[in-house]
Motif scaffolding. Structure first.
Motif, PDB file in Angstrom:
ATOM      1  N   TYR A 115      36.151  93.130 100.366  1.00 31.92           N
ATOM      2  CA  TYR A 115      36.867  93.801 101.459  1.00 31.92           C
ATOM      3  C   TYR A 115      36.812  92.975 102.738  1.00 31.92           C
ATOM      4  N   ARG A 116      37.963  92.801 103.350  1.00 32.70           N
ATOM      5  CA  ARG A 116      38.040  92.168 104.662  1.00 32.70           C
ATOM      6  C   ARG A 116      38.850  93.099 105.567  1.00 32.70           C
ATOM      7  N   ALA A 117      38.449  93.220 106.828  1.00 37.52           N
ATOM      8  CA  ALA A 117      39.126  94.153 107.732  1.00 37.52           C
ATOM      9  C   ALA A 117      40.593  93.771 107.906  1.00 37.52           C
ATOM     10  N   GLY A 133      37.256  83.730 104.616  1.00 36.46           N
ATOM     11  CA  GLY A 133      36.140  84.526 104.126  1.00 36.46           C
ATOM     12  C   GLY A 133      36.433  85.057 102.757  1.00 36.46           C
ATOM     13  N   THR A 134      35.370  85.359 102.033  1.00 33.94           N
ATOM     14  CA  THR A 134      35.534  85.831 100.662  1.00 33.94           C
ATOM     15  C   THR A 134      35.476  87.360 100.583  1.00 33.94           C
ATOM     16  N   GLY A 135      34.934  87.978 101.640  1.00 37.67           N
ATOM     17  CA  GLY A 135      34.738  89.423 101.572  1.00 37.67           C
ATOM     18  C   GLY A 135      33.568  89.795 100.672  1.00 37.67           C
ATOM     19  N   ILE A 155      34.486  96.115 114.900  1.00 35.55           N
ATOM     20  CA  ILE A 155      35.016  96.639 113.639  1.00 35.55           C
ATOM     21  C   ILE A 155      35.448  98.083 113.863  1.00 35.55           C
ATOM     22  N   THR A 166      40.401  88.871 111.922  1.00 35.47           N
ATOM     23  CA  THR A 166      39.630  88.610 110.699  1.00 35.47           C
ATOM     24  C   THR A 166      40.429  87.687 109.804  1.00 35.47           C
ATOM     25  N   LYS A 169      30.867  83.928 113.332  1.00 39.66           N
ATOM     26  CA  LYS A 169      32.258  83.789 112.881  1.00 39.66           C
ATOM     27  C   LYS A 169      33.202  84.742 113.601  1.00 39.66           C
ATOM     28  N   TYR A 170      32.761  85.974 113.813  1.00 39.60           N
ATOM     29  CA  TYR A 170      33.652  86.982 114.386  1.00 39.60           C
ATOM     30  C   TYR A 170      33.457  87.173 115.884  1.00 39.60           C
ATOM     31  N   ASN A 226      28.106  85.762 110.030  1.00 39.58           N
ATOM     32  CA  ASN A 226      29.222  86.650 110.369  1.00 39.58           C
ATOM     33  C   ASN A 226      29.332  86.856 111.876  1.00 39.58           C
ATOM     34  N   ILE A 282      33.462  97.769 104.810  1.00 39.47           N
ATOM     35  CA  ILE A 282      33.100  96.345 104.885  1.00 39.47           C
ATOM     36  C   ILE A 282      32.012  95.929 103.895  1.00 39.47           C
ATOM     37  N   GLY A 339      30.288  88.517 101.498  1.00 39.88           N
ATOM     38  CA  GLY A 339      29.055  88.365 102.276  1.00 39.88           C
ATOM     39  C   GLY A 339      28.288  89.663 102.485  1.00 39.88           C
ATOM     40  N   LEU A 340      28.978  90.702 102.934  1.00 35.56           N
ATOM     41  CA  LEU A 340      28.279  91.956 103.212  1.00 35.56           C
ATOM     42  C   LEU A 340      27.966  92.734 101.931  1.00 35.56           C
ATOM     43  N   ASP A 392      26.331  91.020 118.237  1.00 34.24           N
ATOM     44  CA  ASP A 392      27.277  90.040 118.770  1.00 34.24           C
ATOM     45  C   ASP A 392      28.213  90.697 119.775  1.00 34.24           C
TER      46      ASP A 392
HETATM   47  P1  ADP Z   1      33.929  87.697 104.956  1.00 35.02           P
HETATM   48  O1  ADP Z   1      33.814  86.612 103.954  1.00 35.02           O
HETATM   49  O2  ADP Z   1      35.331  88.184 105.129  1.00 35.02           O
HETATM   50  O3  ADP Z   1      33.255  87.399 106.252  1.00 35.02           O
HETATM   51  P2  ADP Z   1      31.933  89.831 104.617  1.00 35.02           P
HETATM   52  O4  ADP Z   1      31.672  90.643 103.388  1.00 35.02           O
HETATM   53  O5  ADP Z   1      30.826  89.029 105.154  1.00 35.02           O
HETATM   54  O6  ADP Z   1      33.194  88.925 104.248  1.00 35.02           O
HETATM   55  O7  ADP Z   1      32.479  90.807 105.723  1.00 35.02           O
HETATM   56  C1  ADP Z   1      33.484  91.750 105.384  1.00 35.02           C
HETATM   57  C2  ADP Z   1      34.359  92.038 106.591  1.00 35.02           C
HETATM   58  O8  ADP Z   1      33.610  92.732 107.583  1.00 35.02           O
HETATM   59  C3  ADP Z   1      34.883  90.796 107.296  1.00 35.02           C
HETATM   60  O9  ADP Z   1      36.056  90.319 106.684  1.00 35.02           O
HETATM   61  C4  ADP Z   1      35.135  91.316 108.702  1.00 35.02           C
HETATM   62  O10 ADP Z   1      36.363  91.986 108.730  1.00 35.02           O
HETATM   63  C5  ADP Z   1      34.037  92.346 108.887  1.00 35.02           C
HETATM   64  N1  ADP Z   1      32.860  91.826 109.616  1.00 35.02           N
HETATM   65  C6  ADP Z   1      31.670  91.436 109.094  1.00 35.02           C
HETATM   66  N2  ADP Z   1      30.809  91.067 110.062  1.00 35.02           N
HETATM   67  C7  ADP Z   1      31.459  91.230 111.232  1.00 35.02           C
HETATM   68  C8  ADP Z   1      31.107  91.023 112.626  1.00 35.02           C
HETATM   69  N3  ADP Z   1      29.884  90.578 112.982  1.00 35.02           N
HETATM   70  N4  ADP Z   1      32.046  91.320 113.542  1.00 35.02           N
HETATM   71  C9  ADP Z   1      33.268  91.775 113.203  1.00 35.02           C
HETATM   72  N5  ADP Z   1      33.668  91.984 111.928  1.00 35.02           N
HETATM   73  C10 ADP Z   1      32.772  91.717 110.955  1.00 35.02           C
END
Ligand code: ADP
Length: 253
Positions: A195-197, A207-209, A182, A202, A153-154, A150, A190, A211-212, A177
């Motif tokens: 959930y995706r921001a 992304g699948t939303g 966020i 983003t 990616k971000y 992540n 998140i 990961g977290l 990072d």
């Molecule tokens: P995704 O597949 O969208 O990356 P995650 O569950 O990993 O799904 O993350 C959920 C959301 O949290 C992301 O869509 C993004 O909006 C935000 N996010 C996660 N990690 C970061 C990061 N390091 N910096 C900025 N935004 C982040």
């Protein structure tokens, strides 16, 4: 009577777990439907185009690329669901002693090239001897991998840093990072599944939303909690803490 109340409460609990599972399945199938529909549409489009003679190759390439993108997305989703289900079934629950310095060095060699591809530096910051943790290697690796992926990616420019700080009894892992950051209201959501921001940056990434959501579950398995600190346009830090394993007493011969 109090016993009746107890039974009632118990049934409610079982039911809500079942409901949660049903709801999860229905949400997952809903999330899978869109990419499947798009990929299917793109492929039947290619089938039609391929039969015609007046079609520019670029049209076929575009449709194939769209189908490919959706299949890659589906693969990622299935992968996340696999991690989730492994954690839920307790596969990977077995604990072992893990050398933190070694683990972080391994992550560094794994992710430095991936970060470099985006022009990012990948830093590791370990002060002194980090010691060992006694925990599930699978879950700990998956958790750190999710946070690092992540972070890369971000982050459009700058760096990703994994730092390890310990005191007598605990070790704190930070994945920091210099990325998009966020917003406050998103920070609360998140960790929710899918959930995706709302941030358009983003939305420019795939992304699948999940990961977290998976990461939070893994952290719970490890007996800790993930915390996040972030400022929009400045970057984010995800942290969690584990107890240090007492070093074995070395006897002097
Ligand atoms: P995704 O597949 O969208 O990356 P995650 O569950 O990993 O799904 O993350 C959920 C959301 O949290 C992301 O869509 C993004 O909006 C935000 N996010 C996660 N990690 C970061 C990061 N390091 N910096 C900025 N935004 C982040």
């Amino acid at each position: 009577s109090s016993s009746r109340l107890f039974i009632l409460r118990d049934i409610t609990k079982i039911k809500s777990l079942e409901e949660e599972r049903d709801e999860f399945i229905s949400v997952v199938s809903h999330e899978l439907r869109t990419p499947i529909t798009i990929a299917e549409g793109a492929i039947s489009n290619v089938q039609l185009l391929a039969k015609r003679e007046d079609v520019a190759q670029v049209k076929i390439d575009e449709a194939l690329e769209e189908a490919h993108k959706q299949v890659v997305f589906l693969a990622r989703m299935v992968n996340d669901l696999g991690t989730l289900s492994r954690a839920e079934r307790g596969i990977g629950d077995s604990k072992e002693s893990i050398d933190i310095t070694e683990l972080v060095a391994q992550l560094q060699s794994e992710y430095t090239p991936q970060a470099a591809e985006k022009g990012l530096a990948f830093n590791v910051d370990i002060a002194g001897k980090a010691g060992n943790v006694y925990t599930s290697r699978l879950y700990l690796e998956e958790l750190l991998q999710n946070l690092i992926t992540n972070a890369i990616k971000y982050t459009p420019e700058g760096s990703v840093t994994v730092s390890v700080n310990r005191d007598c009894c605990n070790v704190c892992f930070d994945v920091r990072d210099t990325g998009i950051g966020i917003g406050k209201s998103d920070q609360k959501k998140i960790f929710d599944r899918f959930y995706r921001a709302e941030d358009y940056r983003t939305r420019q990434t795939n992304g699948t939303g999940l990961g977290l959501y998976v990461s939070a579950k893994l952290a719970r398995k490890l007996g800790c909690k993930i915390s996040v600190q972030s400022r929009i346009n400045h970057g984010s830090t995800f942290s969690f803490m584990l107890p240090i394993e007492d070093p074995p007493q070395t006897s002097v011969q």
